[in-house]
Design an enzyme around this catalytic site. Structure first.
Site, PDB file in Angstrom:
ATOM      1  N   LYS A  10      72.386  18.621 -18.868  1.00  0.00           N
ATOM      2  CA  LYS A  10      72.704  20.044 -18.739  1.00  0.00           C
ATOM      3  C   LYS A  10      71.732  20.689 -17.753  1.00  0.00           C
ATOM      4  O   LYS A  10      70.566  20.292 -17.676  1.00  0.00           O
ATOM      5  CB  LYS A  10      72.565  20.672 -20.132  1.00  0.00           C
ATOM      6  N   SER A  64      75.255  25.085 -29.576  1.00  0.00           N
ATOM      7  CA  SER A  64      75.649  24.845 -28.187  1.00  0.00           C
ATOM      8  C   SER A  64      75.964  23.413 -27.807  1.00  0.00           C
ATOM      9  O   SER A  64      76.465  23.177 -26.719  1.00  0.00           O
ATOM     10  CB  SER A  64      74.572  25.372 -27.233  1.00  0.00           C
ATOM     11  N   SER A 102      77.335  26.589 -25.431  1.00  0.00           N
ATOM     12  CA  SER A 102      77.071  26.699 -24.025  1.00  0.00           C
ATOM     13  C   SER A 102      77.096  25.378 -23.260  1.00  0.00           C
ATOM     14  O   SER A 102      77.164  25.382 -22.028  1.00  0.00           O
ATOM     15  CB  SER A 102      75.714  27.362 -23.818  1.00  0.00           C
TER      16      SER A 102
END
Lengths: 492, 101
Positions: A82, A181, A157
């Site tokens: 990420k 997330s 997210s």
């Protein structure tokens, strides 16, 4: 071996193929880079792909192999991280304009661990800006799309890590989880995510959002892969003062162990109201499976978890408002010159941050400001104690707790963007375990009537990740959900 | 929905504390959104918390100490590389004080 199907193999399987010499890391890396080239345009999962960096790592693994050196547990397999995880020399944006051109001078702890374990890092994955969001629509660089239905959100997210893993653009990924997330995107994309206990994985080099909640977490196609990855990234690091010093257990040996007699806590009030019908029925079927596997189902109640959304959306924005104060245009990031220094700060931050990040900074600043600290921040931290106590009580009567991961399957892009509160309520099941700091897994447990994946969340007491691996693996072995794949991403 | 929880004036004050330049349109939208979020959070007011201690960190641990030894750190040029402006081996900012620069 059919070359065309290699991408469907797990991280653990691919790493064995490289270790045994059946395929080189270079071949494998080219195969995944090719898939990224073909499919990323549809998904927008990657913000940065660096073939040169990836192939150099792969070549190094192949050289080690030729020299008969011992290969690490992730030997030669392409994965991605990420874009809030710092990579030395590779752009790390947090999907924000304010860090659009930021190149970190150091690697995050987890990146050092991945490289040492032989992983090939191919690029950086899209996300909600600064990990704030539940749909990936807060990325400054456009939303990620769900591989199962391109008009839907992959969740957030960690939307990029989930979409890339579900469509086999990489074998696995690392995301970060503050209030759900990695779990909610895993649920929406039909894959597995394991959020470790707070402190189990070092946060050094993870761009801070809410420091008392943030954890880096594996996103994978099955639980054995998650166990393998967690084993690599877990452990003490003196550069993170909240890093837990205790030994790391062997998570992978839990795969295959029996779960007969394990007590599964059912939080019925949690999922009977406000939950999509298909989700509730998938959870009921999962309970049936656990019963058949010899588990004992125990009804438990967590009286304060309904306050989770309120507590989280005070605590996390408060911590974020403090953490994001560092974006002052002095040491890194965007600078928009104003009339004076104050004006420079205010203009830089106004242009550099997106709407949701601004909203959370405002909410957090308000909750911490003079006159409101006791009424909001302190009160929220006290209710957090009650939530923590609820879990402590519940785990006297059961070994793991089962809820849905999210109240619905993946919703459509744009469906909730106008109403921040409706978006926050997406996190209703994932927030309480985060507030209590306990480990939680999201694993596929069904499909909706329209064919969208549904995930279940299993939680265990702090530092009992191994127990989650064991029960999830047993579930995988008696169901077929992890083997279904989104059809649009197959070449043949 | 109950009484207004946050005023336009409050929003302007908080934006200043947060070093965020917001235009009037943003201030109005922000007020409405924060108001509805704060209204939802009012449920916390029902709880009696007189005897409850706050939890700032979920996993109880003592602040760790380490020995005070010099260790390698980032080279100065590496640390400065991402700076919007640098001058004489330091981070440079717009002029803060009046007088001779």
């Amino acid at each position: 071996m059919t070359e065309g199907r290699l991408h469907t193999r797990t991280l653990v399987a691919l790493s064995s193929l490289v270790a045994s010499g059946e395929i080189s890391s270079i071949e494998l890396t080219r195969l995944f880079l090719d898939r990224i080239g073909r499919f990323n345009g549809r998904l927008n999962a990657f913000l940065t792909v660096d073939p040169e960096y990836a192939l150099a790592q792969a070549a190094a693994i192949d050289r080690s192999k030729q020299k008969r050196e011992a290969l690490g547990p992730l030997s030669g397999v392409p994965i991605a991280v990420k874009d809030n995880i710092c990579t030395r020399g590779i752009r790390t944006t947090c999907a924000s304009r304010i860090l659009e051109n930021y190149i970190p001078p150091y690697d995050a702890h987890v990146v050092q661990r991945l490289r040492k374990a032989g992983a090939v890092i191919v690029g950086k994955l899209n996300m909600d800006e600064f990990a704030m969001g539940s749909s990936n629509e807060n990325s400054a660089f456009g939303p990620v799309r769900n591989p199962w239905s391109l008009e839907r959100t992959p969740g957030g997210s960690s939307g990029g890590p989930a979409a890339a893993t579900a469509s086999s653009l990489v074998a696995a990924a690392l995301g970060s989880d503050t209030g759900g997330s990695v779990r909610q995107p895993a649920s929406f994309c039909g894959i597995t995510a394991l959020k470790p206990t707070y402190g189990r994985v070092s946060r050094y080099g993870l761009v801070a959002f809410a420091s008392s909640l943030d954890q880096i977490a594996p996103i994978t196609r099955d639980i054995r892969d998650a166990a393998r990855l967690l084993g690599v990234i877990a452990g003490h690091d003196s550069r993170d003062a909240t890093s837990y010093p205790g030994e790391v257990e062997n998570y992978e040996v839990e795969c295959g162990k029996a779960i007969k007699g394990m007590r599964v806590g059912v939080v019925r009030d949690a999922f009977e109201k406000g939950c999509d019908e298909d989700v509730a029925s998938a959870i009921d079927k999962a309970l049936e499976t656990f019963k058949q596997l010899g588990c004992e189902l125990v009804e438990v109640s967590l009286p304060h978890i309904s306050y989770g959304v309120s507590v989280y959306y005070i605590v996390a924005p408060a911590e974020a408002s403090s953490n994001l104060a560092r974006f002052d245009s002095v040491r890194y990031g965007l600078r928009v010159l104003g009339e004076d220094l104050f004006d420079t700060y205010a203009k830089t931050r106004a242009q550099g941050f997106g709407a949701e990040v601004k909203r959370r900074i405002m909410l957090g600043t308000y909750a911490l400001s003079a006159g409101y600290y006791d009424a909001f921040y302190l009160r929220a931290q006290k209710v957090r104690t009650l939530i923590w106590n609820d879990y402590a009580e519940a785990f006297k009567r059961c070994d793991v707790l089962l809820t849905p991961t999210a109240p619905t399957p993946a919703f459509k892009l744009g469906e909730k963007t106008g109403d921040p509160l409706a978006m926050y309520l997406q996190d209703i099941f994932t927030l309480p375990p985060s507030l209590a700091g306990i480990p939680a897994v999201s694993a596929p447990c069904g499909f909706s009537s329209s064919g969208l994946p549904i995930g279940m969340q299993l939680c265990a007491p702090a530092f009992h990740e191994g127990r989650l691996v064991r029960i999830t693996h047993a579930f995988e072995q008696s169901t077929d959900f992890i083997n279904r794949r989104p059809a649009a991403f197959e070449l043949d | 929905m109950s009484a207004v929880r946050i005023s336009l004036e409050d929003v302007r004050h908080v934006a200043k504390l947060a070093r965020l330049s917001l235009d009037e349109q943003e201030i109005e939208t922000m007020r409405k959104q924060l108001d509805s979020i704060l209204d939802y959070m009012a449920s916390l007011e029902q709880l009696d918390l007189a005897a409850v201690e706050p939890t700032f960190y979920s996993v109880a641990m003592q602040a760790p100490l380490r020995t005070d030894v010099i260790q390698p750190s980032l080279r100065r040029d590496e640390a400065l590389r991402a700076a919007p402006m640098e001058k004489a081996g330091a981070f440079a900012v717009p002029k803060v004080m009046d007088g001779e620069g």
